[in-house]
Design a protein around this motif. Structure first.
Motif, mmCIF file in Angstrom:
data_model
loop_
_atom_site.group_PDB
_atom_site.id
_atom_site.type_symbol
_atom_site.label_atom_id
_atom_site.label_comp_id
_atom_site.label_asym_id
_atom_site.label_seq_id
_atom_site.Cartn_x
_atom_site.Cartn_y
_atom_site.Cartn_z
ATOM 1 N N LEU A 368 -17.858 -2.309 43.795
ATOM 2 C CA LEU A 368 -18.600 -1.883 42.615
ATOM 3 C C LEU A 368 -18.117 -0.549 42.068
ATOM 4 N N VAL A 369 -17.283 0.143 42.841
ATOM 5 C CA VAL A 369 -16.801 1.461 42.421
ATOM 6 C C VAL A 369 -15.400 1.394 41.809
ATOM 7 N N PHE A 370 -14.528 0.521 42.317
ATOM 8 C CA PHE A 370 -13.114 0.516 41.914
ATOM 9 C C PHE A 370 -12.915 0.409 40.401
ATOM 10 N N ALA A 371 -13.224 -0.749 39.809
ATOM 11 C CA ALA A 371 -12.967 -0.955 38.389
ATOM 12 C C ALA A 371 -13.820 -0.052 37.500
ATOM 13 N N PRO A 372 -15.119 0.120 37.789
ATOM 14 C CA PRO A 372 -15.908 1.032 36.961
ATOM 15 C C PRO A 372 -15.382 2.466 36.952
ATOM 16 N N THR A 373 -14.814 2.927 38.072
ATOM 17 C CA THR A 373 -14.232 4.266 38.087
ATOM 18 C C THR A 373 -13.077 4.347 37.098
ATOM 19 N N ALA A 374 -12.267 3.287 37.066
ATOM 20 C CA ALA A 374 -11.173 3.256 36.094
ATOM 21 C C ALA A 374 -11.721 3.276 34.671
ATOM 22 N N ASN A 375 -12.713 2.471 34.409
ATOM 23 C CA ASN A 375 -13.284 2.416 33.062
ATOM 24 C C ASN A 375 -13.987 3.716 32.680
ATOM 25 N N ALA A 376 -14.514 4.440 33.660
ATOM 26 C CA ALA A 376 -15.241 5.675 33.380
ATOM 27 C C ALA A 376 -14.352 6.776 32.830
ATOM 28 N N VAL A 377 -13.050 6.687 33.069
ATOM 29 C CA VAL A 377 -12.157 7.715 32.537
ATOM 30 C C VAL A 377 -11.407 7.236 31.302
ATOM 31 N N LEU A 378 -11.839 6.144 30.709
ATOM 32 C CA LEU A 378 -11.274 5.694 29.437
ATOM 33 C C LEU A 378 -11.420 6.812 28.404
ATOM 34 N N ALA A 379 -10.361 7.069 27.707
ATOM 35 C CA ALA A 379 -10.341 8.062 26.633
ATOM 36 C C ALA A 379 -10.484 9.491 27.141
ATOM 37 N N ALA A 380 -10.484 9.697 28.473
ATOM 38 C CA ALA A 380 -10.573 11.044 29.008
ATOM 39 C C ALA A 380 -9.243 11.785 28.880
ATOM 40 N N VAL A 381 -8.158 11.029 28.737
ATOM 41 C CA VAL A 381 -6.829 11.642 28.577
ATOM 42 C C VAL A 381 -6.109 10.984 27.413
ATOM 43 N N ARG A 382 -5.109 11.651 26.918
ATOM 44 C CA ARG A 382 -4.279 11.069 25.872
ATOM 45 C C ARG A 382 -3.353 10.034 26.498
ATOM 46 N N PRO A 383 -2.893 9.058 25.702
ATOM 47 C CA PRO A 383 -2.019 8.017 26.264
ATOM 48 C C PRO A 383 -0.805 8.575 26.984
ATOM 49 N N GLN A 384 -0.189 9.636 26.443
ATOM 50 C CA GLN A 384 1.028 10.172 27.068
ATOM 51 C C GLN A 384 0.732 10.928 28.367
ATOM 52 N N GLU A 385 -0.560 11.161 28.658
ATOM 53 C CA GLU A 385 -0.925 11.860 29.886
ATOM 54 C C GLU A 385 -1.416 10.909 30.971
ATOM 55 N N ALA A 386 -1.208 9.612 30.753
ATOM 56 C CA ALA A 386 -1.698 8.622 31.721
ATOM 57 C C ALA A 386 -1.098 8.828 33.102
ATOM 58 N N GLY A 387 0.196 9.189 33.148
ATOM 59 C CA GLY A 387 0.840 9.393 34.446
ATOM 60 C C GLY A 387 0.210 10.543 35.213
ATOM 61 N N GLN A 388 -0.020 11.670 34.534
ATOM 62 C CA GLN A 388 -0.646 12.818 35.191
ATOM 63 C C GLN A 388 -2.058 12.485 35.652
ATOM 64 N N ALA A 389 -2.820 11.810 34.791
ATOM 65 C CA ALA A 389 -4.195 11.475 35.141
ATOM 66 C C ALA A 389 -4.244 10.501 36.319
ATOM 67 N N SER A 390 -3.339 9.520 36.315
ATOM 68 C CA SER A 390 -3.276 8.566 37.418
ATOM 69 C C SER A 390 -2.915 9.270 38.719
ATOM 70 N N GLY A 391 -1.922 10.167 38.636
ATOM 71 C CA GLY A 391 -1.535 10.917 39.829
ATOM 72 C C GLY A 391 -2.669 11.777 40.356
ATOM 73 N N ALA A 392 -3.400 12.431 39.440
ATOM 74 C CA ALA A 392 -4.512 13.285 39.853
ATOM 75 C C ALA A 392 -5.618 12.474 40.520
#
Length: 471
Positions: A368-392
């Motif tokens: 119940l945490v996995f996918a919702p956690t991903a969805n919870a950070v939608l729009a939290a970063v710009r598209p070009q910052e996806a790598g940094q956000a994923s790494g963090a």
């Protein structure tokens, strides 16, 4: 990109991802065999797990930056090569010290590979198909987590613990030429590496975890333990201060201005703290206390670790409809209840049937945490910052796992030991109650995640939402 090359990209990165995620937990059911073969105590067993997760966590954000700077395919090959060589060194390790060093090198290779699997996939598929592909990516990662203890137990039982590492070598050797010829090269926006940030993060995390691990042997008030923890805390404070003014930060602190990003990562840290710490002890409980084989121990954890494969897709659909917050809260609450349940019923001769319900509850809570956690950070970063956000996000998660193993093992050592079955259970139950408390705190953090946005507010500043993967 042609459909054929897209297919090859998905296949190559999926196999690599499964392999490196599997090694997070594959060693847990092998710990009693490693302890018997190579010697060492509780501290050595902790570092066999934490050497991997700690180097993985520290270097994850750098792995994405290296790919942006030097080429994603090139650095994927480098990371895969390091992981393959380190697997062979782990299999050949003549002592626990050598095994720990090899595990740290494995973690470094995995830290380069993992974020690049996501960026390579994003480059290989058009925007309309990325959501589906990232969902499959998360599922493969979850499968690696689920099957880790089971595969580890089967290999140790059928051959020996060395083969949980040897199995990576032929796979890595087969993937290297395929990756070189079938993956397309791409670069990202980052043109500088944040070496001071990497150094400060490494000193900070290593200092805190090393101090907690050594506290069991030396005592919390010893100069070594206090000095290590203080050094770690100072290092982490200096890391934050540097990242606030660095020209090209490894982890932009402005990410944490987003309540969704900050609270979701707090939830992830709490969950991995409870999950890794608990599985570290439970995998040994079945062998050390109840005398089961590694394979039997791995099979008994399956109701827990396999539930995310069944429930996570449903949770992903529900999070789109009702938002992430209620699912994340329910998931952490279920896990807290489950770990507390395990602590309350555990005895040296507890029937397995008494553990199955809380195992299922804990696994459902994880899902119940996995996918919702991903969805919870939608729009939290710009598209070009996806790598940094994923790494963090992945780094914070791994730090939670490393701290969970270190803290719960320290609690175990203060209340129990390996001296007798009852002594082991005494330590394990004390540690489980601490894990349950941390998971309960995570449930409260989930309430800070913003509710489901209105359709008109689903994006910020016109940016496309970006999935930060969770596994």
């Amino acid at each position: 990109m042609s459909r054929s090359r897209s297919g090859w990209t998905f296949a190559i990165v999926s196999i690599a991802l499964f392999m490196v995620v599997l090694d997070n937990l594959v060693v847990t059911t092998a710990l009693p065999s490693i302890r018997t073969d190579l010697g060492g105590g509780l501290e050595d067993l902790q570092w066999t797990v934490n050497a991997y997760t700690l180097s993985f966590a520290v270097l994850l954000m750098t792995g994405a930056a290296l790919g942006d700077r030097f080429g994603r395919r090139r650095m994927f090959l480098v990371g895969l090569g390091i992981f393959t060589v380190a697997s062979a060194l782990a299999a050949l390790a003549p002592s626990t010290g050598a095994l720990i060093a090899a595990r740290a090198l494995q973690g470094a290779g995995a830290a380069i590979v993992t974020p690049l699997t996501l960026t390579l996939l994003s480059e290989a598929f058009p925007p309309g198909k990325r959501g589906l592909v990232i969902g499959l990516w998360s599922g493969i990662s979850g499968l690696g987590v689920a099957l880790g203890p089971l595969i580890g137990g089967a290999v140790v039982d059928g051959i020996s613990w060395h083969w949980i590492f040897w199995i990576n070598v032929p796979i890595g050797l087969a993937l290297l030429p395929l990756a070189r010829t079938r993956l397309s090269e791409s670069f990202g926006p980052a043109d500088r590496l944040d070496l001071p940030g990497l150094g400060l993060a490494g000193v900070g995390l290593l200092g805190v975890v090393f101090g907690i691990v050594r506290a069991e042997a030396l005592g919390w008030t010893s100069a070594t333990v206090l000095g290590s923890i203080i050094t770690g805390v100072v290092g982490l404070i200096a890391f934050v201060a540097w990242e606030l003014r660095a020209p090209a930060p490894m982890l932009p602190m402005r990410f944490f201005r987003s309540r969704a990003f900050a609270a979701s990562n707090g939830v992830s840290l709490a969950m991995y703290f409870g999950v890794f710490g608990s599985i570290f002890l439970l995998a040994q409980f079945f062998q050390v206390v109840q005398g089961l084989s590694p394979l039997e121990a791995g099979l008994r954890t399956l109701p827990w670790t396999a539930m995310p494969m069944l429930v996570a897709p449903i949770a992903g659909i529900l999070s789109d409809r009702i938002g992430s917050r209620p699912l994340m809260f329910a998931g952490l609450a279920l896990q807290a209840v489950a770990i507390g349940w395990i602590a309350s019923v555990s005895t040296p001769d507890v029937a397995y049937s008494s553990l199955v319900p809380p195992f299922i509850l804990a696994g459902t809570g994880m899902a119940l945490v996995f996918a919702p956690t991903a969805n919870a950070v939608l729009a939290a970063v710009r598209p070009q910052e996806a790598g940094q956000a994923s790494g963090a996000t992945n780094a914070i998660r791994e730090v939670g796992g490393a701290l969970g193993v270190a803290v719960l093992a320290s609690v175990f050592a203060s209340s129990g030991s390996y001296a007798s079955p009852q002594a082991f259970v005494d330590g394990m139950t004390s540690a489980a109650w601490v894990g349950a408390a941390v998971l309960a705190v995570g449930a409260l953090l989930a309430l800070l995640v913003p509710g489901k946005p209105r359709p008109a507010a689903a994006t910020q500043e016109g940016a496309e939402p970006v999935l930060v993967a969770a596994s």
